[in-house]
Motif scaffolding. Structure first.
Motif, PDB file in Angstrom:
ATOM      1  N   ILE A   1       0.838  -1.214   0.000  1.00 23.67           N
ATOM      2  CA  ILE A   1       0.000   0.000   0.000  1.00 23.67           C
ATOM      3  C   ILE A   1       0.867   1.256   0.000  1.00 23.67           C
ATOM      4  O   ILE A   1       1.807   1.371   0.793  1.00 23.67           O
ATOM      5  N   THR A   2       0.522   2.188  -0.873  1.00 27.11           N
ATOM      6  CA  THR A   2       1.092   3.530  -0.821  1.00 27.11           C
ATOM      7  C   THR A   2      -0.057   4.507  -0.593  1.00 27.11           C
ATOM      8  O   THR A   2      -1.109   4.381  -1.235  1.00 27.11           O
ATOM      9  N   VAL A   3       0.139   5.456   0.326  1.00 24.48           N
ATOM     10  CA  VAL A   3      -0.894   6.465   0.568  1.00 24.48           C
ATOM     11  C   VAL A   3      -0.347   7.820   0.111  1.00 24.48           C
ATOM     12  O   VAL A   3       0.627   8.322   0.677  1.00 24.48           O
ATOM     13  N   ALA A   4      -0.950   8.383  -0.922  1.00 26.86           N
ATOM     14  CA  ALA A   4      -0.561   9.723  -1.384  1.00 26.86           C
ATOM     15  C   ALA A   4      -1.543  10.694  -0.736  1.00 26.86           C
ATOM     16  O   ALA A   4      -2.751  10.618  -0.992  1.00 26.86           O
ATOM     17  N   HIS A   5      -1.030  11.568   0.128  1.00 30.63           N
ATOM     18  CA  HIS A   5      -1.932  12.387   0.948  1.00 30.63           C
ATOM     19  C   HIS A   5      -1.494  13.846   0.949  1.00 30.63           C
ATOM     20  O   HIS A   5      -0.300  14.143   0.790  1.00 30.63           O
TER      21      HIS A   5
ATOM     22  N   GLU B   1      -0.540  17.472   2.606  1.00 32.23           N
ATOM     23  CA  GLU B   1       0.176  17.785   3.856  1.00 32.23           C
ATOM     24  C   GLU B   1      -0.826  18.224   4.916  1.00 32.23           C
ATOM     25  O   GLU B   1      -0.671  17.961   6.102  1.00 32.23           O
ATOM     26  N   PHE B   2      -1.867  18.898   4.456  1.00 31.71           N
ATOM     27  CA  PHE B   2      -2.953  19.308   5.353  1.00 31.71           C
ATOM     28  C   PHE B   2      -3.643  18.039   5.884  1.00 31.71           C
ATOM     29  O   PHE B   2      -3.989  17.163   5.104  1.00 31.71           O
ATOM     30  N   HIS B   3      -3.803  17.948   7.202  1.00 31.87           N
ATOM     31  CA  HIS B   3      -4.420  16.763   7.814  1.00 31.87           C
ATOM     32  C   HIS B   3      -3.703  15.474   7.415  1.00 31.87           C
ATOM     33  O   HIS B   3      -4.348  14.474   7.081  1.00 31.87           O
ATOM     34  N   SER B   4      -2.395  15.536   7.462  1.00 36.04           N
ATOM     35  CA  SER B   4      -1.621  14.355   7.077  1.00 36.04           C
ATOM     36  C   SER B   4      -1.872  13.205   8.056  1.00 36.04           C
ATOM     37  O   SER B   4      -1.896  13.416   9.267  1.00 36.04           O
ATOM     38  N   PRO B   5      -2.041  11.977   7.555  1.00 33.37           N
ATOM     39  CA  PRO B   5      -2.149  10.847   8.500  1.00 33.37           C
ATOM     40  C   PRO B   5      -0.800  10.607   9.177  1.00 33.37           C
ATOM     41  O   PRO B   5       0.222  11.098   8.700  1.00 33.37           O
ATOM     42  N   ASN B   6      -0.810   9.857  10.267  1.00 33.17           N
ATOM     43  CA  ASN B   6       0.409   9.620  11.025  1.00 33.17           C
ATOM     44  C   ASN B   6       1.096   8.344  10.520  1.00 33.17           C
ATOM     45  O   ASN B   6       0.647   7.239  10.805  1.00 33.17           O
ATOM     46  N   PRO B   7       2.221   8.494   9.776  1.00 31.38           N
ATOM     47  CA  PRO B   7       2.860   7.300   9.194  1.00 31.38           C
ATOM     48  C   PRO B   7       3.276   6.275  10.237  1.00 31.38           C
ATOM     49  O   PRO B   7       3.296   5.078   9.948  1.00 31.38           O
ATOM     50  N   SER B   8       3.590   6.716  11.480  1.00 27.62           N
ATOM     51  CA  SER B   8       4.083   5.738  12.456  1.00 27.62           C
ATOM     52  C   SER B   8       2.979   4.751  12.861  1.00 27.62           C
ATOM     53  O   SER B   8       3.261   3.682  13.392  1.00 27.62           O
TER      54      SER B   8
ATOM     55  N   PRO C   1       3.365   1.382   9.784  1.00 29.59           N
ATOM     56  CA  PRO C   1       4.733   1.185   9.286  1.00 29.59           C
ATOM     57  C   PRO C   1       4.792   0.375   7.994  1.00 29.59           C
ATOM     58  O   PRO C   1       5.765   0.459   7.257  1.00 29.59           O
ATOM     59  N   GLU C   2       3.748  -0.390   7.727  1.00 30.50           N
ATOM     60  CA  GLU C   2       3.793  -1.242   6.527  1.00 30.50           C
ATOM     61  C   GLU C   2       3.390  -0.481   5.260  1.00 30.50           C
ATOM     62  O   GLU C   2       3.514  -0.997   4.160  1.00 30.50           O
ATOM     63  N   PHE C   3       2.908   0.773   5.400  1.00 32.26           N
ATOM     64  CA  PHE C   3       2.521   1.556   4.215  1.00 32.26           C
ATOM     65  C   PHE C   3       3.656   2.505   3.833  1.00 32.26           C
ATOM     66  O   PHE C   3       4.418   2.956   4.689  1.00 32.26           O
ATOM     67  N   ILE C   4       3.708   2.867   2.543  1.00 32.64           N
ATOM     68  CA  ILE C   4       4.577   3.972   2.115  1.00 32.64           C
ATOM     69  C   ILE C   4       3.694   5.222   2.050  1.00 32.64           C
ATOM     70  O   ILE C   4       2.573   5.152   1.535  1.00 32.64           O
ATOM     71  N   PHE C   5       4.214   6.337   2.578  1.00 32.84           N
ATOM     72  CA  PHE C   5       3.431   7.589   2.548  1.00 32.84           C
ATOM     73  C   PHE C   5       4.086   8.598   1.616  1.00 32.84           C
ATOM     74  O   PHE C   5       5.300   8.772   1.637  1.00 32.84           O
ATOM     75  N   LEU C   6       3.264   9.245   0.819  1.00 24.66           N
ATOM     76  CA  LEU C   6       3.774  10.268  -0.091  1.00 24.66           C
ATOM     77  C   LEU C   6       3.030  11.586   0.156  1.00 24.66           C
ATOM     78  O   LEU C   6       1.846  11.707  -0.189  1.00 24.66           O
ATOM     79  N   PRO C   7       3.708  12.574   0.772  1.00 21.79           N
ATOM     80  CA  PRO C   7       3.025  13.861   0.973  1.00 21.79           C
ATOM     81  C   PRO C   7       2.901  14.621  -0.341  1.00 21.79           C
ATOM     82  O   PRO C   7       3.839  14.658  -1.127  1.00 21.79           O
ATOM     83  N   LEU C   8       1.724  15.196  -0.570  1.00 21.01           N
ATOM     84  CA  LEU C   8       1.498  16.008  -1.769  1.00 21.01           C
ATOM     85  C   LEU C   8       1.381  17.471  -1.343  1.00 21.01           C
ATOM     86  O   LEU C   8       0.699  17.757  -0.360  1.00 21.01           O
ATOM     87  N   PRO C   9       2.010  18.387  -2.065  1.00 18.61           N
ATOM     88  CA  PRO C   9       1.879  19.795  -1.667  1.00 18.61           C
ATOM     89  C   PRO C   9       0.448  20.270  -1.889  1.00 18.61           C
ATOM     90  O   PRO C   9      -0.185  19.876  -2.861  1.00 18.61           O
ATOM     91  N   ASP C  10      -0.096  21.057  -0.963  1.00 16.74           N
ATOM     92  CA  ASP C  10      -1.477  21.521  -1.148  1.00 16.74           C
ATOM     93  C   ASP C  10      -1.618  23.012  -0.878  1.00 16.74           C
ATOM     94  O   ASP C  10      -2.612  23.621  -1.238  1.00 16.74           O
ATOM     95  N   ASN C  11      -0.614  23.586  -0.190  1.00 22.79           N
ATOM     96  CA  ASN C  11      -0.674  25.012   0.186  1.00 22.79           C
ATOM     97  C   ASN C  11      -1.937  25.340   0.969  1.00 22.79           C
ATOM     98  O   ASN C  11      -2.525  26.392   0.809  1.00 22.79           O
TER      99      ASN C  11
ATOM    100  N   ASN D   1      -3.038  21.930  -6.793  1.00 26.81           N
ATOM    101  CA  ASN D   1      -1.681  21.936  -6.235  1.00 26.81           C
ATOM    102  C   ASN D   1      -1.038  20.557  -6.173  1.00 26.81           C
ATOM    103  O   ASN D   1       0.172  20.445  -6.118  1.00 26.81           O
ATOM    104  N   SER D   2      -1.845  19.510  -6.137  1.00 26.84           N
ATOM    105  CA  SER D   2      -1.275  18.165  -5.935  1.00 26.84           C
ATOM    106  C   SER D   2      -0.970  17.455  -7.242  1.00 26.84           C
ATOM    107  O   SER D   2      -0.252  16.449  -7.245  1.00 26.84           O
ATOM    108  N   LEU D   3      -1.517  17.942  -8.340  1.00 28.30           N
ATOM    109  CA  LEU D   3      -1.471  17.183  -9.593  1.00 28.30           C
ATOM    110  C   LEU D   3      -0.038  16.871 -10.067  1.00 28.30           C
ATOM    111  O   LEU D   3       0.312  15.712 -10.306  1.00 28.30           O
TER     112      LEU D   3
END
Ligand code: UDP
Length: 454
Positions: A39-43, A45-52, A55-65, A86-88
């Motif tokens: 699983i990869t979660v592209a999310h 930055e606003f209301h970012s989930p807590n990656p810790s 641990p089994e997922f990869i997280f990708l922050p997307l800029p949103d301003n 902003n995320s595209l």
């Protein structure tokens, strides 16, 4: 697309960044992970989930301003187009990298996204990747959005006051007054655009639903005819997924130690979810209703959920002393654990879909005080279709509140609701067991996603 030997296929998830949407997306990630997908979660930055927590997922922050954005409903609608713009580019570049690195990271089977994040469709179409839409709320709610869009297209809004009590011919379990927004007044364009965009699954190959066939059968059937792609109702996600914390706000664990000291079925738990806001008058009426009913209560007052207040500074003088022995107020509770606690006998809720499912899964009857959107539709189903709840009118006053709590927690009507809620709990448990509707649907979904890797 060829399967890449020795690597699990990967599913990329793109949630809409509000609590009621992030939670089911992460739960879906955990369900798919347990069924053999990376699983990869592209999310944002606003209301970012807590990656810790995952641990089994990869997280990708997307800029949103969007940092500092207020969490009110209309602001969230304003933020949608900014997030999409902003995320595209970042998401596109990330997906290109991911496709180049499939040998190391596993083949990308598909992207599952919340349809409010429609930039995903643009990227997926460009890269010829399959997408699946996730619906985090009920099928009945989506149908109610279709009703509003149709009324608008037929130029019938505003509808005369006298028609509000009528059953909707195309959605007969609802009356016009149970639609997500009042149709006896003009509906702002921003909302109409929201309905259109949210209902549009674009090029998605399927829809995954956090609902259960027994709760939503008629609407699922109707929507299946409308969308013409496979539909997978595999809810309630929180019972299909391993337990983990998805809260964006820190949970106050004192709620559980406080509940441990209360008698079985004695406590009314109160929460209006992550977005709804009340005015000071309502908070004061709630406080008096709770003070007068003599029932133990666990009350979540989310910071900034009372307009013009930071937290509970406008509670009536003397309230805390008066209720110290039998009341506990927190900023955010571990709600699923609270609802599963034997001391909790009732849930006074705004009737958000996650809260509705969480309560029904524990057999807890409810008092509904809906504010807007799907909360209104869910309330009608809870009170008149499943009959496990009673409704407080808008702007409730202390006497009505006191009466509702006494009815739910004490009298014959409340006992009957509890019986029905317990029966519902058992039926929901059956739906997620081997051979149950959600179980079967999940089997089909796994097979469906795997077919993208052939
Ligand atoms: N929730 C929680 N603690 C609280 C209040 C709410 O963990 O004190 C969670 C609740 O369990 C649910 C989510 O927040 O999963 C709220 O989602 P829902 O769809 O009910 O309402 P929304 O916040 O989207 O209006």
């Amino acid at each position: 697309m060829g399967t890449i030997e020795g690597r699990k296929p990967r599913v990329v998830l793109v949630p809409f960044p509000y609590q009621g949407h992030i939670t089911p997306m992460l739960q879906l990630g955990a369900i798919l992970n347990s069924r053999g997908f990376s699983i990869t979660v592209a999310h944002t930055e606003f209301h970012s989930p807590n990656p810790s927590e995952h641990p089994e997922f990869i997280f990708l922050p997307l800029p949103d301003n969007l940092s500092g954005c207020e969490t009110s409903y209309i602001n969230s609608l304003n933020g949608i187009s900014a997030m999409n713009t902003n995320s595209l580019a970042r998401f596109h570049d990330f997906m290109v990298e991911m496709l180049e690195m499939q040998e190391q990271h596993g083949q990308v089977a598909c992207i599952v996204y919340d349809t409010l994040m429609h930039f995903v469709d643009e990227v997926a179409t460009r890269l010829e990747l399959p997408t699946v839409a996730l619906r985090p709320n009920s099928a009945a709610y989506l149908r109610s959005q279709h009703v509003i869009s149709q009324l608008q297209a037929d130029n019938l809004i505003p509808l005369p006051e006298s028609q509000l009590q009528d059953a909707i011919p195309t959605h007969h379990l609802l009356r016009f007054k149970d639609l997500p927004f009042p149709v006896n007044a003009e509906i702002p364009n921003i909302l109409l655009d929201f309905f259109t965009s949210y209902a549009n699954i674009r090029s998605s190959s399927a829809i995954i639903w956090n609902t259960v066939d027994m709760l939503d059968h008629e609407s699922l059937t109707k929507l299946q005819q409308h969308y013409k792609v496979p539909i997978f109702p595999i809810g309630p996600f929180h019972k299909m997924a391993p337990i983990f914390n998805t809260s964006l706000i820190t949970e106050d664990t004192n709620s559980i130690s406080w509940l441990d000291k209360q008698a079985p079925n004695s406590v009314i738990y109160i929460s209006i979810g992550s977005i709804a806001i009340m005015d000071k008058k309502e908070l004061i009426e709630m406080a008096w209703g709770l003070a007068n009913c003599n029932q133990p209560f666990l009350w979540v007052v989310r910071p900034s959920s009372v307009s013009g207040s930071e937290w509970i500074e406008c509670l009536p003088e003397g309230f805390e002393e008066m209720t110290r022995e039998r009341g506990c107020i927190v900023k955010w509770a571990p709600q699923k654990k609270v609802l599963a606690h034997p001391a909790v006998g009732g849930f006074w809720s705004h009737s958000g879909w996650n809260s509705t499912l969480e309560s029904m899964c524990e057999g807890v009857p409810m008092i509904c005080r809906p504010y807007f959107s799907d909360q209104v539709v869910n309330t009608r189903y809870l009170t008149h279709v499943w009959k496990v709840a009673l409704q407080l009118e808008n702007n409730p006053e202390r006497r009505g509140i006191e009466k509702a709590i006494r009815t739910l927690m004490g009298d014959k009507e409340g006992k009957e609701m509890r019986q029905r809620a317990l029966k519902m709990k058992q039926e929901l448990e059956l739906s997620i067991r081997r051979g149950g509707s959600s179980w079967n649907s999940l089997e089909n979904l796994v097979e469906f996603i795997m077919s993208f890797t052939q």
